[in-house]
Design an enzyme around this catalytic site. Structure first.
Site, short mmCIF file in Angstrom:
data_model
loop_
_atom_site.label_atom_id
_atom_site.label_comp_id
_atom_site.label_asym_id
_atom_site.label_seq_id
_atom_site.Cartn_x
_atom_site.Cartn_y
_atom_site.Cartn_z
N CYS A 114 0.81 -1.22 0.00
CA CYS A 114 0.00 0.00 0.00
C CYS A 114 0.85 1.27 0.00
O CYS A 114 0.37 2.34 -0.36
CB CYS A 114 -0.92 0.00 1.22
SG CYS A 114 -1.83 -1.53 1.36
N HIS A 261 -4.26 6.50 1.52
CA HIS A 261 -4.44 5.18 0.92
C HIS A 261 -5.81 4.66 1.31
O HIS A 261 -6.22 4.77 2.46
CB HIS A 261 -3.34 4.24 1.43
CG HIS A 261 -3.67 2.81 1.23
ND1 HIS A 261 -3.97 2.28 0.01
CD2 HIS A 261 -3.80 1.78 2.12
CE1 HIS A 261 -4.26 1.00 0.14
NE2 HIS A 261 -4.17 0.68 1.40
N ASN A 291 -9.92 -1.59 -1.95
CA ASN A 291 -8.51 -1.30 -1.69
C ASN A 291 -7.69 -1.81 -2.88
O ASN A 291 -7.59 -3.02 -3.08
CB ASN A 291 -8.10 -2.00 -0.38
CG ASN A 291 -6.64 -1.78 -0.03
OD1 ASN A 291 -5.85 -1.30 -0.83
ND2 ASN A 291 -6.28 -2.14 1.20
O1 UT7 Z 1 -4.34 -1.84 2.88
C1 UT7 Z 1 -3.67 -2.65 3.78
C2 UT7 Z 1 -4.04 -2.31 5.13
N1 UT7 Z 1 -5.25 -3.00 5.50
C3 UT7 Z 1 -6.04 -2.47 6.38
O2 UT7 Z 1 -5.79 -1.37 6.79
C4 UT7 Z 1 -7.21 -3.27 6.88
C5 UT7 Z 1 -7.42 -2.95 8.32
N2 UT7 Z 1 -8.50 -3.70 8.91
C6 UT7 Z 1 -9.79 -3.50 8.59
O3 UT7 Z 1 -10.11 -2.69 7.74
C7 UT7 Z 1 -10.84 -4.25 9.38
O4 UT7 Z 1 -10.21 -4.92 10.44
C8 UT7 Z 1 -11.64 -5.25 8.53
C9 UT7 Z 1 -12.58 -4.50 7.60
C10 UT7 Z 1 -10.73 -6.13 7.72
C11 UT7 Z 1 -12.51 -6.12 9.45
O5 UT7 Z 1 -13.37 -5.30 10.20
P1 UT7 Z 1 -13.45 -5.46 11.79
O6 UT7 Z 1 -14.47 -4.50 12.23
O7 UT7 Z 1 -12.07 -5.32 12.35
O8 UT7 Z 1 -14.02 -6.91 11.94
P2 UT7 Z 1 -13.37 -8.15 12.69
O9 UT7 Z 1 -12.19 -8.65 11.96
O10 UT7 Z 1 -13.18 -7.79 14.12
O11 UT7 Z 1 -14.52 -9.20 12.58
C12 UT7 Z 1 -15.79 -9.02 13.21
C13 UT7 Z 1 -16.70 -10.15 12.80
C14 UT7 Z 1 -16.06 -11.52 12.95
O12 UT7 Z 1 -17.05 -12.40 13.41
P3 UT7 Z 1 -17.14 -12.79 14.96
O13 UT7 Z 1 -15.82 -13.38 15.32
O14 UT7 Z 1 -17.41 -11.50 15.67
O15 UT7 Z 1 -18.28 -13.77 14.98
C15 UT7 Z 1 -15.67 -11.89 11.55
O16 UT7 Z 1 -15.66 -13.28 11.34
O17 UT7 Z 1 -17.04 -10.04 11.41
C16 UT7 Z 1 -16.77 -11.28 10.75
N3 UT7 Z 1 -16.38 -10.98 9.36
C17 UT7 Z 1 -17.28 -10.82 8.38
N4 UT7 Z 1 -18.63 -10.90 8.38
C18 UT7 Z 1 -19.25 -10.69 7.20
C19 UT7 Z 1 -15.15 -10.81 8.87
N5 UT7 Z 1 -15.23 -10.55 7.55
C20 UT7 Z 1 -16.54 -10.56 7.22
C21 UT7 Z 1 -17.27 -10.35 6.03
N6 UT7 Z 1 -18.61 -10.43 6.06
N7 UT7 Z 1 -16.65 -10.07 4.86
#
Ligand code: UT7
Length: 334
Positions: A114, A261, A291
């Site tokens: 990125c 980014h 992204n």
């Molecule tokens: O460009 C490179 C740099 N990358 C980034 O900066 C990404 C940084 N991270 C993020 O943007 C976020 O962490 C994500 C968008 C990837 C994830 O969002 P989050 O609010 O941090 O969600 P989480 O990982 O804490 O997951 C929450 C829940 C989980 O379920 P449980 O364990 O609470 O039952 C995940 O399994 O959401 C679930 N989950 C989804 N549900 C529906 C994870 N991905 C998905 C999905 N659809 N696509």
């Protein structure tokens, strides 16, 4: 005498095929609501037939050359930023150079995910200031969609990445009031495993194993600890933006346009709030493209120039954070 370098032209290229959040809901257990709320993404582009990052990159490069009123014969070096090279080696930059009909010249890839565009910008600036090149073509291009696990298993990563490319022609400006004021770059390999793709790995013997393709968690796909990356991103973005502003004797009030980014709309909103920046000054297009890693900053910058948000005399800050971890910021007077 070169006062500074500047971005002389920008161009973009995106696959035509739009993949909406609802389209992804048909492939995995996710929803438009979850993706839009957690990331701000509503759709992204995916290639449909064999298309390399350099195919998109070449189209973006041609548009950037035209925008700069120049052509490939005036370019002295090509830098291609990507985490999805067309092939393992040689560098995709040489394939890009071939597609553009470039004469023999330096052409190399930058592999800083990125932050790749900012790393490339810094190198282009250094080459020109050192008298090694007059104009440098910097291209960020990615084809993510062929390497994503688009099942429920890979949903955390699968929904965020999109394909696309954007290019910039970097060249000298004799006007000391304009141009690139600084680029600050950082990397911290301690966190490499938090966002990475491990296979194909030359350090392993044998290099490719059958189990890489199978099991609950195939190593061939990107792996990310989303929350961990998120927490680092919202710390490093403001930190490096403040660092680069201070270097130039500027404050956050001096930023007219921030082009972060496009990792997650919530990250950009958090950064804007942390810096006390009006959200109207922050460029976001993640809703339409997801992204696109190395392409994301020039893609967003090109849009902001096109729609009149970035105009002559404005102070523009570009900032990135991503896998590595790597991060950085650039300040330009447009
Ligand atoms: O460009 C490179 C740099 N990358 C980034 O900066 C990404 C940084 N991270 C993020 O943007 C976020 O962490 C994500 C968008 C990837 C994830 O969002 P989050 O609010 O941090 O969600 P989480 O990982 O804490 O997951 C929450 C829940 C989980 O379920 P449980 O364990 O609470 O039952 C995940 O399994 O959401 C679930 N989950 C989804 N549900 C529906 C994870 N991905 C998905 C999905 N659809 N696509």
């Amino acid at each position: 005498m070169i006062a500074r370098t500047h971005i002389l032209g920008l161009g973009t290229a995106l696959p035509e095929h739009v993949v909406t959040n609802d389209d992804l809901s048909g492939l995995m257990d996710t929803s438009d609501e979850w993706i839009a709320q957690r990331t701000g993404i509503r759709e992204r582009r995916h290639i449909q037939t064999d298309t390399g990052a350099t195919d998109l990159g070449a189209a973006a490069a041609r548009a950037a050359l035209a925008d700069a009123g120049t052509d490939i014969d005036a370019i002295d070096a090509i830098i291609f930023a990507t985490l999805s090279p067309d092939i393992d080696w040689p560098a995709s930059a040489v394939l890009l150079a071939r597609k553009l009909g470039a004469r023999p010249m330096p052409a190399f890839d930058v592999r800083d995910q990125c932050s790749g565009f900012l790393y490339s910008l810094a190198v282009a600036d250094a080459l020109i200031r050192a008298g090694r090149a007059r104009q440098v073509l910097v291209v960020g291009g990615e084809v993510h969609s062929t390497g994503l696990d688009l099942t429920t298993r890979g949903r955390e990563v699968g929904v965020i990445f999109g394909d696309g490319a954007a290019a910039a022609v970097i060249g000298p400006t004799p006007d000391a009031q304009r141009g690139l004021l600084s680029v600050h770059l950082h990397a911290e390999g301690a966190f490499a495993e938090r966002l990475w793709i491990e296979v194909v790995a030359s350090r392993r013997k044998p290099r490719i194993r059958l189990e890489d393709l199978a099991g609950d968690d195939p190593a061939i796909y990107p792996h990310m600890n989303g929350r961990y990356v998120f927490k680092h991103a919202v710390t490093r973005f403001p930190e490096v933006i403040r660092e680069s502003l201070a270097f130039n004797g500027l404050s956050t009030d001096d930023i007219d346009v921030l082009v972060p980014h496009q990792a997650n709309l919530r990250i950009s909103q958090f950064v804007a709030a942390e810096l006390g920046l009006d959200e109207a000054k922050v460029v976001n297009n993640i809703d339409r493209y997801g992204n696109t890693t190395a392409a994301s900053i020039p893609l967003a910058l090109a849009e902001a120039v096109r729609d009149g948000r970035v105009t002559r005399g404005r102070t523009v800050c570009l900032a990135a954070f991503g896998a590595g971890f790597t991060w950085g910021a650039a300040v330009l007077r447009w």
